[in-house]
Design a protein around this motif. Structure first.
Motif, PDB file in Angstrom:
ATOM      1  N   GLU A  41      18.054 -38.289   1.250  1.00 27.43           N
ATOM      2  CA  GLU A  41      16.688 -38.784   1.006  1.00 27.43           C
ATOM      3  C   GLU A  41      15.691 -37.943   1.780  1.00 27.43           C
ATOM      4  O   GLU A  41      15.993 -37.429   2.855  1.00 27.43           O
ATOM      5  CB  GLU A  41      16.585 -40.249   1.408  1.00 27.43           C
ATOM      6  CG  GLU A  41      17.287 -41.131   0.390  1.00 27.43           C
ATOM      7  CD  GLU A  41      17.167 -42.595   0.699  1.00 27.43           C
ATOM      8  OE1 GLU A  41      16.502 -42.942   1.689  1.00 27.43           O
ATOM      9  OE2 GLU A  41      17.760 -43.376  -0.059  1.00 27.43           O
ATOM     10  N   SER A  49      10.124 -39.867   1.737  1.00 26.18           N
ATOM     11  CA  SER A  49      10.532 -41.267   1.513  1.00 26.18           C
ATOM     12  C   SER A  49      10.563 -42.027   2.838  1.00 26.18           C
ATOM     13  O   SER A  49      10.333 -43.234   2.880  1.00 26.18           O
ATOM     14  CB  SER A  49      11.856 -41.356   0.764  1.00 26.18           C
ATOM     15  OG  SER A  49      12.888 -40.856   1.561  1.00 26.18           O
ATOM     16  N   GLN A  75       7.099 -46.627  -4.124  1.00 24.33           N
ATOM     17  CA  GLN A  75       7.964 -45.816  -4.991  1.00 24.33           C
ATOM     18  C   GLN A  75       7.184 -44.625  -5.562  1.00 24.33           C
ATOM     19  O   GLN A  75       7.669 -43.495  -5.569  1.00 24.33           O
ATOM     20  CB  GLN A  75       8.517 -46.653  -6.158  1.00 24.33           C
ATOM     21  CG  GLN A  75       9.497 -47.726  -5.749  1.00 24.33           C
ATOM     22  CD  GLN A  75      10.731 -47.153  -5.090  1.00 24.33           C
ATOM     23  OE1 GLN A  75      11.026 -45.965  -5.188  1.00 24.33           O
ATOM     24  NE2 GLN A  75      11.453 -47.988  -4.375  1.00 24.33           N
ATOM     25  N   ARG A  76       5.968 -44.919  -6.024  1.00 26.80           N
ATOM     26  CA  ARG A  76       5.149 -43.831  -6.605  1.00 26.80           C
ATOM     27  C   ARG A  76       4.846 -42.774  -5.576  1.00 26.80           C
ATOM     28  O   ARG A  76       4.926 -41.583  -5.832  1.00 26.80           O
ATOM     29  CB  ARG A  76       3.830 -44.393  -7.158  1.00 26.80           C
ATOM     30  CG  ARG A  76       3.922 -44.860  -8.586  1.00 26.80           C
ATOM     31  CD  ARG A  76       2.535 -44.998  -9.219  1.00 26.80           C
ATOM     32  NE  ARG A  76       1.620 -45.822  -8.452  1.00 26.80           N
ATOM     33  CZ  ARG A  76       1.615 -47.157  -8.473  1.00 26.80           C
ATOM     34  NH1 ARG A  76       2.473 -47.810  -9.221  1.00 26.80           N
ATOM     35  NH2 ARG A  76       0.744 -47.840  -7.755  1.00 26.80           N
ATOM     36  N   HIS A 103       9.136 -41.477  -6.866  1.00 27.36           N
ATOM     37  CA  HIS A 103      10.217 -42.103  -7.639  1.00 27.36           C
ATOM     38  C   HIS A 103       9.648 -42.863  -8.840  1.00 27.36           C
ATOM     39  O   HIS A 103       8.554 -43.393  -8.783  1.00 27.36           O
ATOM     40  CB  HIS A 103      10.987 -43.111  -6.774  1.00 27.36           C
ATOM     41  CG  HIS A 103      11.676 -42.476  -5.609  1.00 27.36           C
ATOM     42  ND1 HIS A 103      12.140 -43.187  -4.546  1.00 27.36           N
ATOM     43  CD2 HIS A 103      11.975 -41.185  -5.349  1.00 27.36           C
ATOM     44  CE1 HIS A 103      12.692 -42.361  -3.669  1.00 27.36           C
ATOM     45  NE2 HIS A 103      12.596 -41.142  -4.136  1.00 27.36           N
ATOM     46  N   GLU A 104      10.455 -42.926  -9.903  1.00 30.23           N
ATOM     47  CA  GLU A 104      10.090 -43.741 -11.063  1.00 30.23           C
ATOM     48  C   GLU A 104      11.032 -44.925 -11.121  1.00 30.23           C
ATOM     49  O   GLU A 104      12.221 -44.764 -10.839  1.00 30.23           O
ATOM     50  CB  GLU A 104      10.298 -42.950 -12.360  1.00 30.23           C
ATOM     51  CG  GLU A 104       9.319 -41.834 -12.557  1.00 30.23           C
ATOM     52  CD  GLU A 104       9.612 -41.058 -13.833  1.00 30.23           C
ATOM     53  OE1 GLU A 104      10.605 -41.352 -14.529  1.00 30.23           O
ATOM     54  OE2 GLU A 104       8.833 -40.141 -14.118  1.00 30.23           O
ATOM     55  N   GLN A 105      10.528 -46.106 -11.505  1.00 33.10           N
ATOM     56  CA  GLN A 105      11.445 -47.224 -11.690  1.00 33.10           C
ATOM     57  C   GLN A 105      11.574 -47.567 -13.169  1.00 33.10           C
ATOM     58  O   GLN A 105      10.607 -47.504 -13.925  1.00 33.10           O
ATOM     59  CB  GLN A 105      11.030 -48.447 -10.874  1.00 33.10           C
ATOM     60  CG  GLN A 105       9.807 -49.178 -11.365  1.00 33.10           C
ATOM     61  CD  GLN A 105       9.648 -50.576 -10.757  1.00 33.10           C
ATOM     62  OE1 GLN A 105      10.448 -51.004  -9.938  1.00 33.10           O
ATOM     63  NE2 GLN A 105       8.619 -51.299 -11.172  1.00 33.10           N
ATOM     64  N   ILE A 140      16.329 -46.558 -10.140  1.00 35.50           N
ATOM     65  CA  ILE A 140      15.343 -45.666  -9.531  1.00 35.50           C
ATOM     66  C   ILE A 140      15.714 -44.229  -9.899  1.00 35.50           C
ATOM     67  O   ILE A 140      16.879 -43.834  -9.816  1.00 35.50           O
ATOM     68  CB  ILE A 140      15.318 -45.846  -7.997  1.00 35.50           C
ATOM     69  CG1 ILE A 140      14.887 -47.258  -7.623  1.00 35.50           C
ATOM     70  CG2 ILE A 140      14.401 -44.819  -7.338  1.00 35.50           C
ATOM     71  CD1 ILE A 140      13.455 -47.626  -7.982  1.00 35.50           C
ATOM     72  N   HIS A 141      14.697 -43.487 -10.282  1.00 37.07           N
ATOM     73  CA  HIS A 141      14.935 -42.131 -10.774  1.00 37.07           C
ATOM     74  C   HIS A 141      13.915 -41.204 -10.139  1.00 37.07           C
ATOM     75  O   HIS A 141      12.731 -41.530 -10.092  1.00 37.07           O
ATOM     76  CB  HIS A 141      14.775 -42.158 -12.306  1.00 37.07           C
ATOM     77  CG  HIS A 141      15.069 -40.862 -12.944  1.00 37.07           C
ATOM     78  ND1 HIS A 141      14.170 -40.196 -13.736  1.00 37.07           N
ATOM     79  CD2 HIS A 141      16.163 -40.090 -12.883  1.00 37.07           C
ATOM     80  CE1 HIS A 141      14.706 -39.065 -14.143  1.00 37.07           C
ATOM     81  NE2 HIS A 141      15.919 -38.978 -13.657  1.00 37.07           N
ATOM     82  N   ASP A 142      14.399 -40.107  -9.609  1.00 40.91           N
ATOM     83  CA  ASP A 142      13.514 -39.152  -8.943  1.00 40.91           C
ATOM     84  C   ASP A 142      13.445 -37.894  -9.817  1.00 40.91           C
ATOM     85  O   ASP A 142      14.422 -37.150  -9.899  1.00 40.91           O
ATOM     86  CB  ASP A 142      14.112 -38.826  -7.561  1.00 40.91           C
ATOM     87  CG  ASP A 142      13.254 -37.848  -6.787  1.00 40.91           C
ATOM     88  OD1 ASP A 142      12.257 -37.348  -7.363  1.00 40.91           O
ATOM     89  OD2 ASP A 142      13.581 -37.588  -5.615  1.00 40.91           O
ATOM     90  N   ASP A 157      19.751 -43.973  -9.601  1.00 38.34           N
ATOM     91  CA  ASP A 157      20.239 -44.824  -8.514  1.00 38.34           C
ATOM     92  C   ASP A 157      20.008 -46.276  -8.942  1.00 38.34           C
ATOM     93  O   ASP A 157      18.867 -46.720  -9.040  1.00 38.34           O
ATOM     94  CB  ASP A 157      19.466 -44.485  -7.226  1.00 38.34           C
ATOM     95  CG  ASP A 157      20.107 -45.091  -5.998  1.00 38.34           C
ATOM     96  OD1 ASP A 157      21.010 -45.923  -6.152  1.00 38.34           O
ATOM     97  OD2 ASP A 157      19.687 -44.731  -4.880  1.00 38.34           O
ATOM     98  N   THR A 191      19.837 -36.528 -16.970  1.00 40.03           N
ATOM     99  CA  THR A 191      20.530 -37.411 -16.028  1.00 40.03           C
ATOM    100  C   THR A 191      22.004 -37.529 -16.401  1.00 40.03           C
ATOM    101  O   THR A 191      22.340 -37.998 -17.488  1.00 40.03           O
ATOM    102  CB  THR A 191      19.881 -38.806 -15.980  1.00 40.03           C
ATOM    103  OG1 THR A 191      18.494 -38.630 -15.721  1.00 40.03           O
ATOM    104  CG2 THR A 191      20.491 -39.655 -14.883  1.00 40.03           C
TER     105      THR A 191
END
Ligand SMILES: CC(C)(COP(=O)(O)OP(=O)(O)OC[C@H]1O[C@@H](n2cnc3c(N)ncnc32)[C@H](O)[C@@H]1OP(=O)(O)O)[C@@H](O)C(=O)NCCC(=O)NCCS
Length: 356
Positions: A42, A46, A248-249, A253-255, A273-275, A283, A317
């Motif tokens: 990480e 973050s 998150q933003r 990160h995107e949720q 959760i997607h980066d 994740d 992904t």
């Protein structure tokens, strides 16, 4: 060796950020050396974001330095609106400076700060390899998860009076091709009563669902097994959901939330959760079905739908990781049916003061 306590500056400032970069780099090296990949790494950003909402959680940071160079870092997280009886501690030492008492010095400084904040319990998570067959292991009171008794993190924790409160199993899944994921999602849909309606959103939770979503997040804190950890229910409301989403933003990160409606109310959800900076990885965080709606295939429905949607949204992904309490046999069974396999373990250690 000098131990320094650092106050978080109101805006990002180079000196403080270099401490976060050191912490991120050292933890990155820990997980890379254990697992030989970057999936658990990480960023420093973050870490900055984790302290961005002091109304909900305050962070206290400590560094150890020698000859002007950082050699160790500790952070104490202090929940502010619930669970105000405990603090969560994370300590990492540069490998070249281990076994010289640096970790102990940072732990002592952190415990003093925990006491000052009125926290009688301290939690700490460790990363662990799956113990090889025949290894001497420690087991929590519940579940079949184990950690190697002789690993340096476990030895350090036990030496300092912590008990193993829970073991989490970290699992990984290689995603199938999109058509296959869509077919699995369709099959799960067909196997679920038609009274359940699937909903999905990327980014902020729709305003009309936010109160229900906050209630599900509270249920997550009471219903997910917590082993011997003395967790209290979390207090979620719409404002805290929005603060989380903003964090998150800020972290980039995107949720992707996949949820289920019944009679117009949310009764289940799973959050991915997607980066975009690491497009190959998803994740999968919390997954919950409220008690009255269990046993109808909603866990499978949501997970298959979330994997299909992730692939659709981000074709690059290829893998998903997730962590579950090792005593959570129902969730682990769903994960196994989906093809998840255990890849790591995480020990939740707890010390109720007076432990040493
Ligand atoms: C765990 C960690 C923080 C310990 O830091 P450290 O500076 O080496 O710790 P100390 O020198 O203060 O060690 C204190 C005691 O812990 C135990 N210990 C620490 N490392 C050990 C090892 N490799 N093998 C056996 N015992 C160990 C010993 O009992 C030691 O006392 P001793 O040296 O008098 O025998 C460090 O190994 C590390 O950064 N690991 C990776 C991150 C991590 O797992 N953090 C803990 C979870 S938050």
């Amino acid at each position: 060796m000098i131990i320094t306590r650092h106050e978080r500056p109101p805006t990002m400032e180079a000196g403080y950020f270099s401490l976060l970069e050191f912490d991120a780099a050292q933890w990155g090296a820990v997980t890379r050396s254990l697992f030989h990949h970057d999936d658990f790494v990480e960023s420093a950003l973050s870490r900055w974001v984790a302290g961005a909402h002091p109304d909900y959680s305050v962070q206290r940071r400590f560094s150890a330095s020698e000859n002007g160079r950082l050699i160790g870092s500790a952070v104490l997280d202090l929940p502010q609106v619930d669970n105000t009886h405990w603090a969560q501690l994370s300590i990492v030492i540069d490998p070249a400076h281990r076994r010289r008492g640096v970790g102990t010095a940072l732990l002592d400084a952190s415990f003093a700060a925990a006491r000052e904040a009125g926290r009688g319990t301290v939690h700490a998570w460790t990363w662990e390899e799956l113990p090889p067959a025949g290894a001497r292991t420690l087991r929590a009171a519940e579940g079949d998860g184990r950690v190697s008794a002789g690993s340096e993190s476990v030895t350090f924790m036990v030496r300092h009076g912590f008990n193993l409160a829970q073991v989490h199993t970290i699992s990984g899944l290689t995603l199938a091709a999109e058509a296959e994921l869509e077919a699995a999602a369709d099959d799960a849909r067909a196997a679920t009563p038609s009274t359940y309606e699937l909903v999905q959103w990327h980014g902020p939770t729709p305003a009309e669902l936010i109160d229900d979503y906050a209630a599900l997040r509270i249920a997550m804190s009471t219903d997910a097994p917590s082993g011997e950890a003395d967790y209290q229910p979390e207090a979620f409301d719409a404002a805290r959901i929005r603060a989380d989403e903003q964090s998150q933003r800020m972290a980039g990160h995107e949720q992707l939330v996949t949820a289920v409606l019944h009679d117009g109310r949310l009764v289940a959800f799973t959050c991915m959760i997607h980066d975009p900076a690491r497009p190959e990885l998803g994740d999968q965080w919390d997954t919950l079905v409220v008690r009255e709606h269990r046993g109808h295939g909603l866990g499978m429905l949501m997970k298959t739908a979330s994997h299909a949607a992730l692939r659709r949204h981000s074709p690059a992904t290829a893998r998903v990781i997730t962590g579950n309490a090792s005593e959570n046999q129902w969730m682990l069974a769903i994960n196994r049916r989906l093809g998840f396999r255990p890849i790591a373990a995480s020990g939740l250690f707890q010390r109720v003061d007076g432990g040493r």
